[in-house]
Design a protein around this motif. Structure first.
Motif, short mmCIF file in Angstrom:
data_model
loop_
_atom_site.label_atom_id
_atom_site.label_comp_id
_atom_site.label_asym_id
_atom_site.label_seq_id
_atom_site.Cartn_x
_atom_site.Cartn_y
_atom_site.Cartn_z
N ARG A 22 -0.72 11.30 13.73
CA ARG A 22 -1.61 11.95 12.76
C ARG A 22 -3.06 11.54 13.03
O ARG A 22 -3.34 10.44 13.52
CB ARG A 22 -1.18 11.65 11.31
CG ARG A 22 -1.49 10.27 10.85
CD ARG A 22 -1.09 10.07 9.38
NE ARG A 22 -1.22 8.67 9.06
CZ ARG A 22 -0.52 8.05 8.13
NH1 ARG A 22 0.38 8.69 7.43
NH2 ARG A 22 -0.73 6.77 7.89
N TYR A 77 0.42 4.88 -2.31
CA TYR A 77 0.58 6.30 -1.96
C TYR A 77 1.72 6.94 -2.76
O TYR A 77 1.63 8.10 -3.17
CB TYR A 77 0.81 6.46 -0.45
CG TYR A 77 -0.49 6.26 0.31
CD1 TYR A 77 -1.40 7.29 0.44
CD2 TYR A 77 -0.82 5.01 0.84
CE1 TYR A 77 -2.62 7.10 1.08
CE2 TYR A 77 -2.02 4.81 1.48
CZ TYR A 77 -2.92 5.85 1.60
OH TYR A 77 -4.13 5.66 2.22
N ARG A 78 2.77 6.18 -2.99
CA ARG A 78 3.89 6.71 -3.78
C ARG A 78 3.46 6.96 -5.24
O ARG A 78 3.87 7.93 -5.86
CB ARG A 78 5.07 5.74 -3.73
CG ARG A 78 5.79 5.75 -2.41
CD ARG A 78 6.86 4.66 -2.31
NE ARG A 78 7.48 4.69 -1.00
CZ ARG A 78 8.53 5.46 -0.69
NH1 ARG A 78 9.07 6.23 -1.61
NH2 ARG A 78 9.03 5.45 0.52
N ARG A 137 0.35 0.73 6.81
CA ARG A 137 0.29 1.38 8.12
C ARG A 137 -1.09 1.17 8.77
O ARG A 137 -1.19 1.16 9.99
CB ARG A 137 0.49 2.90 7.99
CG ARG A 137 1.73 3.34 7.26
CD ARG A 137 2.95 3.06 8.11
NE ARG A 137 4.13 3.75 7.61
CZ ARG A 137 4.82 3.40 6.53
NH1 ARG A 137 4.43 2.36 5.82
NH2 ARG A 137 5.88 4.07 6.15
N ASP A 138 -2.12 1.07 7.91
CA ASP A 138 -3.50 1.01 8.42
C ASP A 138 -4.27 -0.16 7.82
O ASP A 138 -5.47 -0.12 7.70
CB ASP A 138 -4.24 2.31 8.09
CG ASP A 138 -4.34 2.55 6.58
OD1 ASP A 138 -3.59 1.90 5.82
OD2 ASP A 138 -5.16 3.37 6.16
N MET A 139 -3.54 -1.20 7.41
CA MET A 139 -4.20 -2.34 6.77
C MET A 139 -5.14 -3.03 7.76
O MET A 139 -6.27 -3.38 7.42
CB MET A 139 -3.16 -3.35 6.23
CG MET A 139 -2.22 -2.77 5.18
SD MET A 139 -3.07 -2.36 3.64
CE MET A 139 -3.27 -0.61 3.82
N SER A 165 4.28 11.23 1.76
CA SER A 165 3.90 11.38 3.16
C SER A 165 2.94 12.56 3.33
O SER A 165 2.10 12.55 4.22
CB SER A 165 5.13 11.48 4.07
OG SER A 165 5.62 12.78 4.08
N SER A 206 0.83 -1.21 0.00
CA SER A 206 0.00 0.00 0.00
C SER A 206 0.86 1.26 0.00
O SER A 206 0.42 2.32 -0.45
CB SER A 206 -0.99 0.00 1.16
OG SER A 206 -0.29 -0.02 2.38
N GLY A 207 2.10 1.16 0.49
CA GLY A 207 3.00 2.32 0.41
C GLY A 207 3.25 2.70 -1.03
O GLY A 207 3.31 3.89 -1.38
N ARG A 217 -7.10 9.43 1.41
CA ARG A 217 -7.12 8.08 2.00
C ARG A 217 -8.45 7.38 1.68
O ARG A 217 -8.46 6.21 1.31
CB ARG A 217 -6.87 8.12 3.51
CG ARG A 217 -5.56 8.78 3.91
CD ARG A 217 -5.16 8.42 5.34
NE ARG A 217 -4.71 7.03 5.42
CZ ARG A 217 -3.45 6.63 5.30
NH1 ARG A 217 -2.50 7.51 5.09
NH2 ARG A 217 -3.14 5.36 5.36
N ALA A 254 -0.52 11.33 1.96
CA ALA A 254 -1.06 10.28 2.84
C ALA A 254 -1.71 10.86 4.09
O ALA A 254 -2.43 10.17 4.79
CB ALA A 254 0.05 9.30 3.23
O1 DC Z 1 5.91 2.29 3.23
P1 DC Z 1 6.33 3.42 2.30
O2 DC Z 1 7.52 4.20 2.80
O3 DC Z 1 6.51 2.98 0.87
O4 DC Z 1 5.08 4.44 2.31
C1 DC Z 1 5.07 5.62 1.55
C2 DC Z 1 4.26 6.68 2.30
O5 DC Z 1 2.89 6.34 2.38
C3 DC Z 1 4.73 6.92 3.73
O6 DC Z 1 4.75 8.32 3.97
C4 DC Z 1 3.67 6.26 4.60
C5 DC Z 1 2.43 6.32 3.73
N1 DC Z 1 1.56 5.17 3.90
C6 DC Z 1 0.37 5.35 4.58
O7 DC Z 1 0.11 6.46 5.07
N2 DC Z 1 -0.50 4.31 4.69
C7 DC Z 1 -0.22 3.11 4.17
N3 DC Z 1 -1.09 2.12 4.30
C8 DC Z 1 1.01 2.90 3.49
C9 DC Z 1 1.88 3.96 3.38
#
Ligand code: DC
Length: 238
Positions: A195, A47-48, A138-140, A108, A43-44, A117, A111
């Motif tokens: 956050r 967002y990327r 992060r929030d799965m 970031s 999921s990161g 979101r 996100a």
């Molecule tokens: O895990 P990563 O570094 O590739 O994530 C990229 C950005 O996305 C990082 O700032 C955290 C955010 N992110 C998020 O807020 N929620 C998620 N489920 C995954 C990543």
């Protein structure tokens, strides 16, 4: 429960692996997905990809309405190749640019926007397919797949995570200062934990694994043992 926190999609099992940056989620998730023969959602990378598309479209990080529109039309795919999973945006591989500093900072920022979101919830939930899904983020476990039968929160001390990142960057020939990495990580952790939307905290029903003194294989074994143990107890219940 609101519509947003209820998981949709079919009833394929989901294993969520959440945790802070540098705890090893990516490597553990990939290994566990391979061992189980399940799909993988990074999921990161979602967002990327939004951040990269936003940079290319010249959008500002605080233009929430335009970013939401961009999310709704996002043409994102993950392709399995010889070197692992490749991220495709509008059919083109974008892996290298996805990891650039510019995109990391933008990711970031986007996100942290609640409507961004929400706009990405369905896209993420569509990855839930048989025989199962390993979802890394992060929030799965707390927001996207609240009903997942298997939830892990992977931690490691800030020192250890900064150390791993330091070694990785050194190996790539980048000149970095350990103290700078350490402080950046500490700051990012604080922002993520505090956050308002989807903070990086363990779900109530997650198993917390501290990987500070564990190798990759040991963490993978613990996660697989958890899946086996919980799937065993599900069968006993039914
Ligand atoms: O895990 P990563 O570094 O590739 O994530 C990229 C950005 O996305 C990082 O700032 C955290 C955010 N992110 C998020 O807020 N929620 C998620 N489920 C995954 C990543």
């Amino acid at each position: 429960m609101s519509d947003e926190s209820a998981a949709v999609g079919d009833d394929a099992p989901v294993l969520t692996i959440d945790g802070p940056s540098g705890a090893g989620k990516g490597a553990v998730s990939a290994r566990v997905a391979e061992a189980l023969g399940w799909h993988l959602l990074d999921s990161g990378a979602v967002y990327r990809a939004v951040a990269l598309a936003a940079v290319d479209a010249g959008l500002d990080a605080d233009d929430e309405a335009a970013l939401v529109e961009l999310c709704e039309g996002l043409e994102l795919d993950f392709a399995r190749g010889e070197g692992g999973v490749s991220v495709l945006l509008a059919g083109k591989p974008v892996d290298q640019r996805l990891r650039s500093e510019e995109v990391s900072v933008m990711a970031s920022q986007v996100a942290a926007l609640p409507r961004v979101r929400s706009a990405l919830l369905d896209l993420q939930r569509r990855f839930r397919r048989a025989p199962g899904l390993v979802a890394d983020g992060r929030d799965m476990g707390t927001v996207v797949f609240t009903d997942a039968p298997y939830k892990v929160f992977l931690e490691a001390s800030v020192e250890e995570r900064a150390n791993r990142r330091y070694k990785q960057l050194k190996e790539q020939g980048e000149s970095v200062k350990f103290l700078r990495l350490f402080r950046d990580l500490e700051e990012r952790d604080r922002r993520d934990r505090e956050r308002a939307v989807s903070p990086t905290v363990p779900a109530d029903d997650a198993v917390v694994i501290d990987s500070t003194d564990l190798g990759l294989e040991q963490v993978v074994d613990q996660v697989l043992a958890l899946v086996r143990q919980r799937s065993g107890s599900e069968k006993t219940k039914s």
